[in-house]
Scaffold this motif. Structure first.
Motif, PDB file in Angstrom:
ATOM      1  N   GLU A 187      39.812  29.006 -41.029  1.00 43.02           N
ATOM      2  CA  GLU A 187      40.047  29.763 -42.223  1.00 43.02           C
ATOM      3  C   GLU A 187      41.230  30.443 -41.804  1.00 43.02           C
ATOM      4  O   GLU A 187      41.930  29.839 -40.813  1.00 43.02           O
ATOM      5  CB  GLU A 187      39.392  30.809 -43.193  1.00 43.02           C
ATOM      6  CG  GLU A 187      37.903  30.332 -43.253  1.00 43.02           C
ATOM      7  CD  GLU A 187      38.164  28.788 -44.400  1.00 43.02           C
ATOM      8  OE1 GLU A 187      39.329  28.462 -44.817  1.00 43.02           O
ATOM      9  OE2 GLU A 187      36.856  28.593 -44.353  1.00 43.02           O
ATOM     10  N   GLN A 188      42.802  30.576 -42.941  1.00 41.56           N
ATOM     11  CA  GLN A 188      44.035  30.883 -43.500  1.00 41.56           C
ATOM     12  C   GLN A 188      43.733  32.153 -42.952  1.00 41.56           C
ATOM     13  O   GLN A 188      44.866  32.752 -41.585  1.00 41.56           O
ATOM     14  CB  GLN A 188      44.677  31.038 -44.359  1.00 41.56           C
ATOM     15  CG  GLN A 188      45.079  29.336 -44.922  1.00 41.56           C
ATOM     16  CD  GLN A 188      45.568  28.925 -46.240  1.00 41.56           C
ATOM     17  OE1 GLN A 188      46.680  29.049 -46.227  1.00 41.56           O
ATOM     18  NE2 GLN A 188      44.711  28.430 -47.377  1.00 41.56           N
ATOM     19  N   VAL A 235      46.112  39.720 -33.058  1.00 38.54           N
ATOM     20  CA  VAL A 235      45.809  38.193 -32.602  1.00 38.54           C
ATOM     21  C   VAL A 235      45.757  36.565 -33.219  1.00 38.54           C
ATOM     22  O   VAL A 235      46.706  36.019 -33.142  1.00 38.54           O
ATOM     23  CB  VAL A 235      45.776  38.294 -30.775  1.00 38.54           C
ATOM     24  CG1 VAL A 235      45.609  37.263 -30.278  1.00 38.54           C
ATOM     25  CG2 VAL A 235      46.278  39.888 -30.606  1.00 38.54           C
ATOM     26  N   LEU A 236      44.420  37.370 -33.493  1.00 37.31           N
ATOM     27  CA  LEU A 236      43.998  35.982 -34.919  1.00 37.31           C
ATOM     28  C   LEU A 236      44.807  35.951 -35.786  1.00 37.31           C
ATOM     29  O   LEU A 236      44.760  34.520 -35.664  1.00 37.31           O
ATOM     30  CB  LEU A 236      42.681  36.907 -35.298  1.00 37.31           C
ATOM     31  CG  LEU A 236      41.408  35.695 -35.607  1.00 37.31           C
ATOM     32  CD1 LEU A 236      40.726  35.232 -34.275  1.00 37.31           C
ATOM     33  CD2 LEU A 236      40.318  36.773 -35.688  1.00 37.31           C
ATOM     34  N   GLN A 237      45.028  36.738 -36.271  1.00 31.63           N
ATOM     35  CA  GLN A 237      46.392  36.598 -37.678  1.00 31.63           C
ATOM     36  C   GLN A 237      47.263  35.387 -37.180  1.00 31.63           C
ATOM     37  O   GLN A 237      47.424  34.061 -37.607  1.00 31.63           O
ATOM     38  CB  GLN A 237      46.465  37.384 -38.019  1.00 31.63           C
ATOM     39  CG  GLN A 237      47.050  36.927 -39.410  1.00 31.63           C
ATOM     40  CD  GLN A 237      47.714  38.021 -40.483  1.00 31.63           C
ATOM     41  OE1 GLN A 237      47.658  40.168 -39.774  1.00 31.63           O
ATOM     42  NE2 GLN A 237      48.199  37.933 -41.881  1.00 31.63           N
ATOM     43  N   HIS A 242      49.850  29.635 -36.803  1.00 33.82           N
ATOM     44  CA  HIS A 242      50.302  28.497 -35.510  1.00 33.82           C
ATOM     45  C   HIS A 242      49.270  27.836 -35.303  1.00 33.82           C
ATOM     46  O   HIS A 242      49.894  27.107 -34.742  1.00 33.82           O
ATOM     47  CB  HIS A 242      50.927  29.460 -34.802  1.00 33.82           C
ATOM     48  CG  HIS A 242      52.195  30.736 -34.460  1.00 33.82           C
ATOM     49  ND1 HIS A 242      52.545  31.486 -34.524  1.00 33.82           N
ATOM     50  CD2 HIS A 242      53.540  30.070 -33.979  1.00 33.82           C
ATOM     51  CE1 HIS A 242      52.878  32.038 -34.234  1.00 33.82           C
ATOM     52  NE2 HIS A 242      54.180  30.961 -34.243  1.00 33.82           N
ATOM     53  N   GLY A 243      48.589  27.625 -36.516  1.00 33.41           N
ATOM     54  CA  GLY A 243      47.713  26.366 -36.901  1.00 33.41           C
ATOM     55  C   GLY A 243      46.537  26.362 -35.170  1.00 33.41           C
ATOM     56  O   GLY A 243      46.757  25.407 -34.388  1.00 33.41           O
ATOM     57  N   ARG A 347      52.445  37.954 -29.852  1.00 35.51           N
ATOM     58  CA  ARG A 347      53.283  38.165 -30.521  1.00 35.51           C
ATOM     59  C   ARG A 347      51.809  38.681 -31.725  1.00 35.51           C
ATOM     60  O   ARG A 347      52.534  39.307 -32.920  1.00 35.51           O
ATOM     61  CB  ARG A 347      53.101  36.591 -31.875  1.00 35.51           C
ATOM     62  CG  ARG A 347      54.370  34.959 -30.528  1.00 35.51           C
ATOM     63  CD  ARG A 347      54.111  34.721 -31.930  1.00 35.51           C
ATOM     64  NE  ARG A 347      54.946  33.369 -30.802  1.00 35.51           N
ATOM     65  CZ  ARG A 347      56.310  33.412 -31.047  1.00 35.51           C
ATOM     66  NH1 ARG A 347      57.295  34.179 -32.335  1.00 35.51           N
ATOM     67  NH2 ARG A 347      57.138  32.280 -30.973  1.00 35.51           N
ATOM     68  N   GLY A 348      50.652  39.746 -31.409  1.00 37.66           N
ATOM     69  CA  GLY A 348      49.816  40.519 -32.129  1.00 37.66           C
ATOM     70  C   GLY A 348      50.291  41.565 -31.983  1.00 37.66           C
ATOM     71  O   GLY A 348      49.362  41.999 -32.288  1.00 37.66           O
TER      72      GLY A 348
END
Length: 411
Positions: A187-188, A235-237, A242-243, A347-348
């Motif tokens: 999911e988004q 990190v998950l977000q 980034h798809g 990045r997370g």
């Protein structure tokens, strides 16, 4: 006999979203009537039929009664006297308990449209608490509709909490759990799925290794967000933003599990957390019977993600060992997925979401250098068997030394 479109198709039409799956329910019909009309029966739990021309699914209106533990512990009753309202009341959320006829008229006995407007995920009836899978489903819906501002109603969250404490979640099969988890991760906002599971106590039951990360500090210099659990969600977000594919998202979720086992006396440092985490990652992989691709990448990312972060400092020999571990010569796509997961990890971090990650291109270049070493000259020199393998390894090490030297000079 009356036919209605029900569930997600009605919900998403009202939200103005694309409709992918269409579920239909048939009220006032018998199984024999469906067969006489040419519908083909499928499924064994309750009467579902495929239309003779379109192949679409049509289910007879039914009621259900709890008869045992878990997702499958129900007895179903389908007959012509089951009303549309009776069929809809067995559904999980009010926004999924609406029906629409062919003229576009909406039947909404449980105020699903109102909850759509209020952006609320609310259970239809107390029977919600009879199905433990609904804990995962509601958390998944929360992740799906978080971009639209949806949240779980307090009273529904309380029922989810009661289910989590009842032991019913443990009756779910690995396959059913994985289906919901994998869909939620795609999911988004997959981090919302984990957040909701944590709010209702389900994370402690299903993924105690992830639950253990919350409240565990990390060095602020490297992790401004400090909390290991908060970092994992971030990190998950990033993976979603980034798809990234499912295997990368799964690896992102479990990459730092070893930090949950660091003795508090050693906080905020987490020496050797990569190795300590491997046993935990393996256990989670097996618990949900994750696909092989997800299992392999999760273990590799867990073991080697700090190698990626320190890639520019690694010796050529360590680089070669890393590439060998990934079998980059035959499976370059797995190494690319590893790089992606490590970049999401970098990045997370609070305030560092857009910081460049030069390690990614550096590792790709190292892989190209090693893969580019030709085997033919070694064979022409008469090398074979173990000698060929050692000779190839030596040439790849030379190539990596050249690559590293050129990179250090900015070439």
């Amino acid at each position: 006999m009356r036919i209605y479109t029900v569930g997600g198709a009605v919900r998403d039409r009202l939200l103005g979203l694309p409709v992918t799956d269409i579920d239909r329910v048939v009220v006032g019909a018998t199984e024999q009537q469906m067969l006489d009309l040419g519908y083909r029966p499928v499924g064994s739990d309750f009467p579902v039929f495929l239309a003779p021309t379109s192949g679409d699914e049509y289910a007879l209106a039914r009621t259900e009664r709890k008869s045992g533990k878990g997702y499958g512990g129900f007895v179903f009753h389908a007959s012509p006297d089951v009303t549309l309202e009776q069929d809809l009341i067995r559904r999980d959320l009010t926004i999924n308990a609406m029906a629409q006829d062919d003229d576009g008229n909406i039947t909404d006995p449980y105020n699903g449209q109102q909850d759509l407007q209020q952006r609320m995920l609310r259970h239809v009836s107390p029977a919600f608490a009879e199905d433990p899978l609904r804990v995962l489903r509601v958390a998944r819906f929360a992740a799906r509709y978080a971009p639209l501002g949806f949240r779980v109603a307090d009273e529904t969250l309380e029922l989810m909490r009661q289910l989590s404490e009842s032991g019913e979640l443990l009756a779910l099969t690995p396959e059913r759990s994985w289906k919901e988890i994998s869909r939620a991760l795609m999911e988004q906002q997959p981090q919302v799925f984990i957040e909701v599971l944590r709010q209702c106590g389900a994370l402690r039951v299903l993924l105690p290794e992830v639950e253990a990360l919350f409240g565990v500090p990390q060095p602020e210099a490297h992790h401004p967000e400090i909390d290991s659990g908060v970092h994992t969600l971030a990190v998950l977000q990033q993976a979603a933003l980034h798809g990234q594919p499912l295997s990368v998202r799964w690896a992102c979720l479990v990459h730092d599990l070893g930090k949950g086992t660091t003795p508090p006396s050693e906080w905020p440092r987490h020496i050797a957390h990569e190795q300590r985490g491997l046993k935990l990652i393996k256990a989670v992989n097996e618990r949900f019977k994750a696909p092989r691709e997800c299992q392999e990448l999760a273990l590799l990312v867990g073991q080697y993600h700090t190698h990626s972060h320190r890639a520019l400092e690694l010796k050529a020999s360590t680089l070669l060992e890393l590439l060998q571990s990934f079998d980059v010569y035959r499976r370059p796509e797995r190494f690319e997925a590893f790089i992606a997961a490590c970049e999401m990890d970098a990045r997370g971090r609070l305030g560092l979401e857009k910081r460049a990650y030069p390690q990614a291109e550096y590792l790709r270049g190292a892989a190209r250098a090693a893969i580019g070493v030709a085997v033919k000259p070694l064979i022409e020199r008469g090398l074979q068997g173990q000698a060929l393998g050692e000779g190839l390894k030596a040439e790849r090490l030379k190539a990596l030394k050249v690559y590293k030297a050129a990179s250090n000079q900015g070439l």
